[in-house]
Scaffold this motif. Structure first.
Motif, PDB file in Angstrom:
ATOM      1  N   HIS A 173       0.822  -1.220   0.000  1.00 40.28           N
ATOM      2  CA  HIS A 173       0.000   0.000   0.000  1.00 40.28           C
ATOM      3  C   HIS A 173       0.855   1.269   0.000  1.00 40.28           C
ATOM      4  N   ASN A 174       2.169   1.084  -0.129  1.00 42.90           N
ATOM      5  CA  ASN A 174       3.072   2.223  -0.006  1.00 42.90           C
ATOM      6  C   ASN A 174       3.931   2.347  -1.257  1.00 42.90           C
ATOM      7  N   SER A 175       3.487   3.106  -2.220  1.00 41.78           N
ATOM      8  CA  SER A 175       4.183   3.228  -3.501  1.00 41.78           C
ATOM      9  C   SER A 175       5.545   3.891  -3.354  1.00 41.78           C
ATOM     10  N   GLU A 176       5.798   4.560  -2.222  1.00 47.31           N
ATOM     11  CA  GLU A 176       7.083   5.228  -2.013  1.00 47.31           C
ATOM     12  C   GLU A 176       8.245   4.237  -2.109  1.00 47.31           C
TER      13      GLU A 176
ATOM     14  N   LYS B 287       7.702   9.753   4.332  1.00 51.38           N
ATOM     15  CA  LYS B 287       6.579   9.980   3.418  1.00 51.38           C
ATOM     16  C   LYS B 287       5.361   9.153   3.830  1.00 51.38           C
ATOM     17  N   ILE B 288       5.616   7.934   4.264  1.00 51.19           N
ATOM     18  CA  ILE B 288       4.520   7.051   4.683  1.00 51.19           C
ATOM     19  C   ILE B 288       3.810   7.617   5.909  1.00 51.19           C
TER      20      ILE B 288
ATOM     21  N   VAL C 192       3.314  10.697   6.662  1.00 50.76           N
ATOM     22  CA  VAL C 192       2.421  11.772   6.218  1.00 50.76           C
ATOM     23  C   VAL C 192       1.248  11.209   5.423  1.00 50.76           C
ATOM     24  N   LYS C 193       1.554  10.341   4.462  1.00 53.33           N
ATOM     25  CA  LYS C 193       0.523   9.798   3.569  1.00 53.33           C
ATOM     26  C   LYS C 193      -0.565   9.038   4.331  1.00 53.33           C
ATOM     27  N   ASN C 194      -0.142   8.226   5.325  1.00 59.32           N
ATOM     28  CA  ASN C 194      -1.080   7.352   6.029  1.00 59.32           C
ATOM     29  C   ASN C 194      -1.559   7.924   7.366  1.00 59.32           C
ATOM     30  N   LYS C 195      -1.163   9.177   7.624  1.00 52.02           N
ATOM     31  CA  LYS C 195      -1.540   9.808   8.898  1.00 52.02           C
ATOM     32  C   LYS C 195      -1.220   8.890  10.079  1.00 52.02           C
TER      33      LYS C 195
ATOM     34  N   THR D 102       7.900  15.907  11.911  1.00 56.74           N
ATOM     35  CA  THR D 102       6.522  15.395  11.878  1.00 56.74           C
ATOM     36  C   THR D 102       5.904  15.539  13.268  1.00 56.74           C
TER      37      THR D 102
END
Length: 311
Positions: free
Chosen positions: A124-127, A249-250, A252-255, A277
């Motif tokens: 689920h983490n394209s990063e 990045k994850i 931030v993206k996934n809160k 963060t």
């Protein structure tokens, strides 16, 4: 006179029963969670010896001379297996010729999970998908191998307890009844613990979090938790700059709600990851480094894990 005589008889019978219950069986156990379950079964008979006690990971432990002596004198050695405690492989071969060695990862009836691969973690983490060469491996880790942190599922702890009762009863049949009674009580406590944890974890099962070390999947899958990433994949991986940036990045993206470190590892990487963060920082301890060894340690360990996550 008659009262005094009765007292002597009662004292003598009590002493005789205690003598029957005593055992000179020498039992050595590698880590606290397993030692706790063995201690619970052996209550009233004898106390097993613990090898690893302190702020040390079984993945990186070095055997001390006093540990070697314990192994040489042992009749029974319980350990977690090569995937968990590689440091014990050679000493078990060279020092335990007179002992029966039981590897708990071979316990019948366990629910086993393979190590989580990068693909499973990051689907689920394209990063992570843009760079497949970001991991630096200190040693080869096969993700088809079973994850050895089996004790973090209370169902597995029940199976392990049954196995402990069986092995101890075979080696010390005079105390078989005590081992069986203790085992039954321990399993009932494990059933109650599981019910308690199910209720407690249900309220946070949707929250995203990150762990430092991928050691908790038995606990996470049992209680349907939502870990989103691991800072290191296993004890055989180091951390690249790419990996740290991807995890940021994850977050931030996934809160991501929280990131967990462990007391036996340096927290400096975690400070780098969360820099800039608002993510919370917590501590998870999969082997109970700060807990006192003994029959209650296992229950305190899982309660502490649930408290840390829910808090």
């Amino acid at each position: 006179m008659k009262t005094g005589f009765c007292f002597i008889i009662i004292f003598a019978l009590t002493w005789f029963n205690l003598t029957l219950a005593a055992s000179d069986l020498k039992v050595v156990v590698s880590i606290k969670p397993y030692h706790s379950l063995v201690s619970s079964v052996m209550q009233g008979v004898s106390e097993p010896e613990l090898l690893i006690n302190g702020n040390i990971s079984p993945h990186t432990y070095s055997l001390r001379p006093s540990d070697a002596v314990k192994l040489q004198k042992a009749d029974l050695v319980f350990w977690g297996g090569e995937n968990l405690e590689g440091f014990l492989v050679k000493p078990i071969i060279s020092l335990t010729a007179g002992a029966k060695v039981i590897s708990f990862d071979k316990t019948p009836g366990l629910i086993l999970h393979s190590y989580r691969s990068e693909k499973e973690w990051h689907k689920h983490n394209s990063e992570f998908e843009s760079d497949q060469g970001h991991l630096k491996k200190d040693k080869e880790v096969s993700f088809s191998e079973n994850d050895p942190h089996i004790w973090l599922d209370p169902f597995n702890a029940q199976k392990i307890t049954q196995n402990i009762v069986k092995i101890l009863s075979e080696f010390d049949p005079e105390n078989e009844r005590t081992y069986k009674n203790n085992g039954e009580k321990t399993i009932l406590k494990l059933v109650d613990l599981n019910r308690l944890l199910e209720a407690k974890m249900s309220s946070v099962s949707s929250k995203s979090y990150i762990v430092f070390h991928d050691a908790y999947q038995y606990f996470e899958k049992r209680y349907h938790l939502n870990p989103i990433a691991s800072v290191i994949m296993s004890s055989g991986h180091s951390i690249s700059v790419y990996w740290l940036k991807a995890i940021q990045k994850i977050i931030v993206k996934n809160k991501v709600f929280c990131i967990f470190t462990e007391p036996q590892y340096s927290p400096k990487f975690i400070h780098t990851v969360i820099s800039g963060t608002a993510v919370n920082k917590g501590i998870l301890d999969p082997i109970g480094i700060t807990l006192s060894p003994g029959p209650e340690m296992y229950f305190n360990l899982l309660n502490n894990l649930s408290n840390s996550i829910s808090t």
